[in-house]
Design a protein around this motif. Structure first.
Motif, PDB file in Angstrom:
ATOM      1  N   GLN A   1       0.837  -1.211   0.000  1.00 13.38           N
ATOM      2  CA  GLN A   1       0.000   0.000   0.000  1.00 13.38           C
ATOM      3  C   GLN A   1       0.872   1.260   0.000  1.00 13.38           C
ATOM      4  OE1 GLN A   1      -3.064  -0.053  -0.779  1.00 13.38           O
ATOM      5  NE2 GLN A   1      -3.281  -2.271  -0.595  1.00 13.38           N
ATOM      6  N   GLU A   2       1.969   1.223   0.722  1.00 12.55           N
ATOM      7  CA  GLU A   2       2.875   2.375   0.733  1.00 12.55           C
ATOM      8  C   GLU A   2       3.469   2.622  -0.653  1.00 12.55           C
ATOM      9  OE1 GLU A   2       4.317   1.798   5.353  1.00 12.55           O
ATOM     10  OE2 GLU A   2       5.827   1.780   3.769  1.00 12.55           O
TER      11      GLU A   2
ATOM     12  N   GLY B   1       0.521   3.855  -3.100  1.00 10.79           N
ATOM     13  CA  GLY B   1      -0.033   5.152  -2.726  1.00 10.79           C
ATOM     14  C   GLY B   1      -1.441   5.354  -3.247  1.00 10.79           C
ATOM     15  N   ASP B   2      -1.668   6.500  -3.886  1.00  9.61           N
ATOM     16  CA  ASP B   2      -3.008   6.817  -4.387  1.00  9.61           C
ATOM     17  C   ASP B   2      -3.141   6.560  -5.879  1.00  9.61           C
ATOM     18  OD1 ASP B   2      -3.977   7.625  -1.935  1.00  9.61           O
ATOM     19  OD2 ASP B   2      -3.181   9.664  -2.182  1.00  9.61           O
ATOM     20  N   ASP B   3      -2.201   5.885  -6.466  1.00 15.53           N
ATOM     21  CA  ASP B   3      -2.216   5.681  -7.911  1.00 15.53           C
ATOM     22  C   ASP B   3      -3.379   4.769  -8.339  1.00 15.53           C
ATOM     23  OD1 ASP B   3      -1.162   5.740 -10.587  1.00 15.53           O
ATOM     24  OD2 ASP B   3      -0.413   3.705 -10.252  1.00 15.53           O
ATOM     25  N   PRO B   4      -4.334   5.298  -9.103  1.00 16.05           N
ATOM     26  CA  PRO B   4      -5.526   4.505  -9.453  1.00 16.05           C
ATOM     27  C   PRO B   4      -5.196   3.263 -10.288  1.00 16.05           C
ATOM     28  CG  PRO B   4      -5.823   6.831 -10.031  1.00 16.05           C
ATOM     29  CD  PRO B   4      -4.388   6.650  -9.675  1.00 16.05           C
TER      30      PRO B   4
ATOM     31  N   SER C   1      -2.437   1.466 -10.251  1.00 16.85           N
ATOM     32  CA  SER C   1      -1.860   0.451  -9.363  1.00 16.85           C
ATOM     33  C   SER C   1      -2.945  -0.250  -8.560  1.00 16.85           C
ATOM     34  CB  SER C   1      -0.873   1.086  -8.383  1.00 16.85           C
ATOM     35  OG  SER C   1       0.238   1.581  -9.073  1.00 16.85           O
ATOM     36  N   LYS C   2      -3.909   0.518  -8.106  1.00 16.61           N
ATOM     37  CA  LYS C   2      -5.011  -0.073  -7.336  1.00 16.61           C
ATOM     38  C   LYS C   2      -5.801  -1.049  -8.207  1.00 16.61           C
ATOM     39  CE  LYS C   2      -5.690   3.910  -4.260  1.00 16.61           C
ATOM     40  NZ  LYS C   2      -5.511   3.320  -2.925  1.00 16.61           N
ATOM     41  N   GLU C   3      -6.048  -0.649  -9.440  1.00 12.23           N
ATOM     42  CA  GLU C   3      -6.798  -1.506 -10.369  1.00 12.23           C
ATOM     43  C   GLU C   3      -6.032  -2.818 -10.634  1.00 12.23           C
ATOM     44  OE1 GLU C   3      -7.345   0.287 -14.209  1.00 12.23           O
ATOM     45  OE2 GLU C   3      -8.482  -1.416 -14.997  1.00 12.23           O
TER      46      GLU C   3
END
Lengths: 366, 366
Positions: B326-327, B330-333, B335-337
């Motif tokens: 998670q670190e 971060g907030d990268d969409p 990467s989350k996807e």
């Protein structure tokens, strides 16, 4: 082992659908194919038409070869029985009646017992290990040698991964429970079963469901959740056992008439080979994805309870394996050569797998 | 993680050895390549020249593409540093200075954190599972999406399989033993180590041996027995631990300038893709074969004792994994996807692997 339905559709009724191609050349009188020649081939499979994964990859192979050769090799795929009965594919391609086929090499154990080692061996290697043996461990060279005697060239065609142990209407708590068990289990697995006191019963794919329902057999194996679900075995069998000790990673194959293949320009040979590696990657991936989805369905929607054979039961079965294999290969020198290479590779890679893949499953992945 | 030696050989000294080819076309101004054009490409790798397996497969890829395209694409392979420093391969191909590259996507996590999921994740999927995610589970589409932002097209380039846990001069009996441990362990694995109280130390490949010998570091990971043996770590480290929780199946890659690739005729695109699948099959097979041989050498000739991390130690390390990931994302969409797709696939396939591959290693194979 997934024995296929022999549909027995008459050879002569099938005509090409590729828009009036020239008649396929006769491989028996083949001469070197000119670089610009467009070839129209037939592929006969040992699967029912449109069989999930196994039939699909034959269609994909044809498409990949078309793309790779820029349209120079056009392959039309036929299900088992559409051109010749499934188990006549080997002879038909060997003789050059049909250019290529798709199956699994243990179907040809009757032609040459060495063939089975390129498909599956009870308590043998799994997909990752078998692929390594074929690709860099000398296995493929032996496969080519084995098939060359029949005027065929083999190619990898995917791997099923570890199969399930089968559907049972009787609990298997120890090796004793195999005594008197009537199970549909072809090949070397069936011989192992008989040594354990069971009866290996021959049942065609289309009749397994009814045979199991009516108690003609107590158990059957098929492939894995994806294919088993479609057969509906969960509606009539009490227990779904794992792992498939009889088929721990069944290798699939394409095979091409050797005279035909040898006469091709190098870039067409390369295309037929490369497309087979695409199949090797796709098939196991598709099996793994679909089996994961259908295992969930079986467990969560159909209430199937998956049971694991105990280690003691499998250790007891394993004892019969060597004897069953020796009986099948007899005095055949080629089989001995192939099995020695197979066994030595398995012994070595098993030590490596133990400290890596085995440790992964036991300690890394939750 | 196998961080490579940056040789820093000057770009301009290298000239082509393919017998006076025409100057390579500039992909930035690329127009559709005519069917008959012969292309002369360069491939820059992130490995030292002639690096076993990883460098070898780059050479093989070039040869396979040559054969498949009937000589229409000629690729000359350069080791890391011969054209550009290893870690500048991504930019050089992205900009079209060099046509293609070879590496592992976690090297580009600094460019886009999503990249690392296509290579290796601590406590993530092994080679069979990761390949399934890429091939039929939607992973490859996400990889293409991730690289398209950099004008690159990715292709599979093989997988190392589960790596070893590394060489240690201190016993690791519990998670407590990581406290104060100075280890060469790059990437997310290093972040996990730091959360466990250790220190992830950056050491170039060429300096690891001396650093370990002199006590600058207490431990290091590299790849597996085949490569580790050549580094000579067994001469100076006391313990060889397994399994490599930080890299349970590292995926390798080829990448091609996207403008260039998009302008190619379909049969050349197909060849570049099919050769990558040949690499996917060959690399893991070669790793498995050689690692088996070299594990034997280390144990039987060099007296190395292989130790397994305990389940409790690995369970404790696993707890830090999620936080470390998670670190990094971060907030990268994107990467989350990607991570969501990766995690969901892992959850599903792990259940299937448990009843098949895991059961195979524990009960079928001796």
């Amino acid at each position: 082992m997934f024995k296929k339905i022999a549909l027995l559709i008459v050879f002569s009724v099938v005509s090409s659908c590729l828009g009036d191609p020239p008649a396929s050349m006769n491989p028996k009188s083949y001469e070197a194919v000119k670089p610009e020649t467009v070839l129209y081939w037939k592929m006969t499979t040992t699967w029912p038409p449109n069989f999930p994964v196994l039939g699909e990859v034959a269609e994909k192979y044809a498409q990949w070869v078309d793309e790779l050769t820029n349209g120079q090799i056009k392959i039309k795929v036929y299900g088992g029985g559409e051109l010749v009965p499934p188990l006549e594919a080997f002879d038909a391609v060997s003789q050059g009646t049909i250019e290529m086929g798709c199956g699994a090499s243990y179907y040809w154990a009757g032609k040459t017992p060495a063939a089975q080692f390129f498909a599956a061996v009870p308590f043998g290697m799994n997909s990752q290990q078998l692929t390594a043996w074929l690709e860099t461990g000398g296995g493929y060279e032996l496969w080519k040698k084995t098939y060359a005697k029949f005027n065929l060239v083999p190619f990898m065609g995917g791997n099923t991964g570890v199969q399930m142990g089968g559907w049972f209407n009787r609990e298997i708590n120890s090796i004793e429970d195999f005594k008197g068990l009537k199970m549909r289990l072809p090949g070397i697995g069936g011989k192992v079963l008989e040594k354990a006191g069971g009866a290996a019963v021959l049942v065609a794919g289309s009749e397994i469901y009814t045979s199991l329902e009516r108690g003609v057999i107590d158990a059957t194996e098929w492939i894995g959740p994806y294919h088993d679900y479609r057969m509906g075995f969960h509606k009539i069998a009490k227990y779904y056992y794992t792992p498939g000790w009889h088929e721990p990673g069944s290798q699939l194959e394409f095979f091409i008439n050797k005279n035909l293949f040898d006469g091709l320009p190098k870039h067409l040979q390369a295309a037929l080979d490369a497309a087979s590696k695409k199949a090797q990657v796709w098939v196991l991936s598709e099996f793994d994805k679909q089996n994961g989805i259908y295992l969930d369905k079986l467990v969560n929607e159909e209430g199937v309870e998956v049971r694991e054979f105990s280690k003691e039961t499998l250790d007891a079965l394993r004892k019969y394996k060597e004897e069953a294999i020796q009986e099948m290969i007899g005095d055949d020198p080629l089989s001995k050569e192939v099995y020695e290479s197979y066994s030595n590779f398995q012994k070595q890679i098993a030590k490596w797998s133990k400290v890596t893949e085995k440790a992964y499953y036991n300690k890394i992945q939750q």
